[in-house]
Design a protein around this motif. Structure first.
Motif, mmCIF file in Angstrom:
data_model
loop_
_atom_site.group_PDB
_atom_site.id
_atom_site.type_symbol
_atom_site.label_atom_id
_atom_site.label_comp_id
_atom_site.label_asym_id
_atom_site.label_seq_id
_atom_site.Cartn_x
_atom_site.Cartn_y
_atom_site.Cartn_z
ATOM 1 N N ALA A 215 -4.695 -11.664 -28.041
ATOM 2 C CA ALA A 215 -3.948 -11.804 -29.488
ATOM 3 C C ALA A 215 -4.729 -11.218 -30.482
ATOM 4 C CB ALA A 215 -4.342 -13.423 -29.749
ATOM 5 N N ASN B 254 -2.803 -7.835 -30.224
ATOM 6 C CA ASN B 254 -1.537 -7.705 -30.471
ATOM 7 C C ASN B 254 -0.777 -8.932 -31.365
ATOM 8 O OD1 ASN B 254 -1.310 -9.547 -28.738
ATOM 9 N ND2 ASN B 254 -0.843 -8.046 -26.889
ATOM 10 N N GLY B 255 -1.835 -9.798 -31.972
ATOM 11 C CA GLY B 255 -1.282 -11.007 -32.652
ATOM 12 C C GLY B 255 -1.316 -10.879 -34.210
#
Ligand SMILES: [Zn+2]
Length: 295
Positions: free
Chosen positions: A61, A64-65
């Motif tokens: 995460a 890419n969160g």
């Protein structure tokens, strides 16, 4: 599990991780207290570090969160590779090639940039997904782990720590390990945020780098040079990086910071109109690099 000791903690539980002297609470951010050393001025997060800290904070995460991390790390591949090449070019006046270790190398793009300029590179990174990408897609020798867990007896001509020292859970252990793995006459290239910069002072608690628990330490060029001197490293050069980020990443950071401000919603609506793929120069007044050489 990450646990702030805001209820349990007393000042004597949190000596400065740089000099060991007493510290005081400065202010709270995202539910964590940030502390200032009363002696050397180092600023750090009040946090009881658990063994799974790196695995928890730098899970997928983080890459890419959004939030304090990245909305899409892999989308920044070209920019990061160029960043590595720029640093390798800058280093040429001191050392053109050799064996290097990139600490916290993520998917390995910056390391790849160095390799393209002739360096023989290895990396270490706590996130297994990023390590797999570096190994399988970029064919780079990268191991899973933190610097403190570095395996092997290899000694390097250069250790790079690009935006990583702020995240070390044990600064002294990390620097001692880095020093053990650096040749006499070898270099450290460190890039990190400057909490004494005008940007940080202007924004105060709203500065985007006050993002515990992923960020644990805030340095200035001087405090970092003084700390590295304890491990036998002398400052050779310093500067501010020419840095570009994707507009999508900048928007994600702004969303994270502005969402709770009264005027934030209006600003975010305006920001949402900007496309995600623009390459924008980061006005890196609050970011610095420093080159240190082992004596
Ligand atoms: Zn201190």
């Amino acid at each position: 599990m990450i646990q702030s000791r805001q209820k349990l903690g007393v000042d004597s539980d949190f000596p400065c991780p740089l000099c060991g002297q007493a510290s005081q609470r400065w202010q709270q951010q995202h539910g964590y207290w940030i502390r200032d050393c009363g002696s050397c001025g180092h600023r750090f997060t009040e946090l009881l570090i658990t063994p799974d800290h790196a695995a928890t904070v730098y899970g997928d995460a983080y890459f890419n969160g959004g939030g304090a991390g990245y909305p899409d790390y892999l989308a920044e591949a070209d920019l990061l590779r160029q960043h590595g090449r720029r640093y390798a070019t800058l280093l040429k006046r001191y050392r053109a090639t050799g064996k290097m270790l990139d600490v916290g190398c993520a998917a390995g793009f910056i390391l790849q940039g160095f390799c393209e300029e002739g360096w023989q590179g290895q990396g270490i990174e706590p996130n297994p997904t990023m390590v797999r990408y570096a190994q399988q897609t970029l064919n780079l020798p990268v191991q899973v782990g933190t610097l403190e867990q570095l395996q092997g007896t290899e000694i390097f001509d250069l250790v790079t720590m690009i935006q990583v020292v702020a995240h070390f859970s044990d600064l002294q252990q990390a620097f001692a390990t880095a020093s053990q793995h650096t040749h006499s006459g070898g270099f450290w290239l460190i890039e990190t945020w400057n909490y004494k910069s005008w940007m940080a002072k202007l924004l105060g608690a709203h500065w985007h780098e006050y993002s515990p628990p992923s960020v644990l330490h805030w340095f200035s060029p001087n405090s970092l040079a003084q700390f590295a001197a304890r491990y036998g490293f002398k400052e050779i050069d310093r500067g501010r990086p020419a840095k570009f980020i994707k507009s999508g990443h900048a928007k994600s950071l702004l969303r994270y910071k502005l969402q709770h401000l009264p005027a934030g919603k209006l600003l975010l609506k305006a920001i949402a109109l900007i496309p995600d793929h623009w390459r924008i120069p980061y006005p890196a007044e609050d970011l610095f690099w420093i080159l240190l050489q082992k004596q």
